[in-house]
Design an enzyme around this catalytic site. Structure first.
Site, PDB file in Angstrom:
ATOM      1  CG  ASP A 135      -2.834   3.445   6.877  1.00 47.18           C
ATOM      2  OD1 ASP A 135      -2.847   2.786   5.829  1.00 47.18           O
ATOM      3  OD2 ASP A 135      -3.697   4.302   7.144  1.00 47.18           O
ATOM      4  CB  SER A 178       5.213   5.355   4.018  1.00 45.02           C
ATOM      5  OG  SER A 178       5.593   6.442   4.824  1.00 45.02           O
ATOM      6  CG  HIS A 196      -0.768   6.229   4.808  1.00 48.79           C
ATOM      7  ND1 HIS A 196      -2.141   6.231   4.760  1.00 48.79           N
ATOM      8  CD2 HIS A 196      -0.432   7.028   5.862  1.00 48.79           C
ATOM      9  CE1 HIS A 196      -2.610   6.994   5.739  1.00 48.79           C
ATOM     10  NE2 HIS A 196      -1.585   7.483   6.412  1.00 48.79           N
ATOM     11  CG  ASN A 251      -1.847   1.183   1.281  1.00 46.93           C
ATOM     12  OD1 ASN A 251      -2.476   1.491   0.283  1.00 46.93           O
ATOM     13  ND2 ASN A 251      -1.941   1.845   2.417  1.00 46.93           N
TER      14      ASN A 251
END
Length: 216
Positions: free
Chosen positions: A145, A136, A109, A107
Site C-alpha cells: 500500500d 487512493s 486502498h 490497486n
C-alpha cells in the site's frame, strides 16, 4: 482496444464500477479475465452476468504464496493484459508476481496513502481520531500500500461514523476514482517520475479530488 485483467476476493463493487464505465464507453477497453482467490466471491457472478471469463483459483492447492502467484501469472500472461487491476483482492502479491508485471498493476486502498496502510484502514482512521480520510489509487510495488499515487479522494470523518458507515461513504468515491485512473492509464496519459505521478492534461488543485475527475 486495451485489455484488463481484474483480481478480486469479494463482492466486486469496484469491478462493477469498472464494467459500467466500459459499457458506457467512458473507458475504451475490455476485461478479458476476472480471477478470484475466494470461491464465494460475488464478483465472479457479476463478471459472468456481463459475459466476462471468470475463474476461482483455490490457494489451498498450492504449497506457498509464491507457487500460487506463479500459476495465476501464467494464466494472466495468456491474456496479454495492458493493465492488472486489484479490486478488493485480499492477498499480498509475491515479489515474483510484481516483478513479472512491474508498472502494470494498480490497486485501490481506503485511505489517503501513505496513511493507514494494511487491513481495516477505515477502522484505523476512526481509532486514530482522524478528521479526514479517503481513498487512493496507486501503482503496486513490493512495499504494501505504498506505491506511487495516481489519484486520491478525501472523505470527512463524521463524529457519529462507524467503521461500516465510513467504509460505505469512502466506497462511493472509490467507484469514481478507480475508473478514472484506469482511463488515464490506458490512454497513455500517466507518467511516473520517482514517486510522483503526472497525468498529462489533467486539472490539478481541486478539492476533494486531486487531480480532478473528468468523466466520473
Amino acid at each position: 482496444m486495451k485489455n484488463i485483467v481484474v483480481l478480486i476476493s469479494g463482492r466486486g463493487s469496484n469491478l462493477k464500477a469498472i464494467i459500467d464505465a466500459i459499457e458506457s464507453g467512458k473507458i475504451n477497453a475490455k476485461i478479458s479475465l476476472v480471477l478470484s482467490n475466494k470461491k464465494d466471491a460475488k464478483g465472479l457472478e457479476i463478471a459472468k452476468i456481463h459475459g466476462i471469463k471468470a475463474k476461482f483459483i483455490d490457494p489451498a492447492f498450492f504449497a506457498s504464496r509464491k507457487g500460487y502467484d506463479i500459476y495465476i501469472a501464467e494464466l494472466i500472461r495468456k491474456e496479454e493484459p495492458d493493465l492488472i487491476v486489484l479490486a478488493g483482492y485480499m492477498r499480498i502479491l509475491s515479489d515474483e508476481f510484481i516483478e513479472a508485471f512491474e508498472g502494470k498493476i494498480v490497486n485501490i486502498h481506503p485511505s489517503l496513502v501513505p496513511a493507514f496502510q494494511g487491513k481495516k484502514a477505515q477502522k484505523q482512521a476512526l481509532d486514530f481520531g482522524s478528521l479526514i480520510t479517503g481513498c487512493s489509487v496507486h501503482f503496486v510495488t513490493k512495499e504494501l500500500d505504498n506505491g506511487p499515487v495516481i489519484i486520491q479522494a478525501a472523505v470527512p470523518v463524521m463524529p457519529e461514523d462507524t467503521e461500516e458507515s465510513l467504509s460505505e461513504r469512502i466506497l462511493q468515491y472509490e467507484h469514481r476514482i478507480y475508473p478514472q485512473a484506469i482511463k488515464w492509464i490506458l490512454e497513455g496519459r500517466v507518467y511516473v517520475e520517482g514517486r510522483k505521478v503526472i497525468v498529462k492534461g489533467a486539472k490539478y488543485g481541486s478539492i476533494p479530488i486531486n487531480p480532478s475527475l473528468e468523466d466520473f
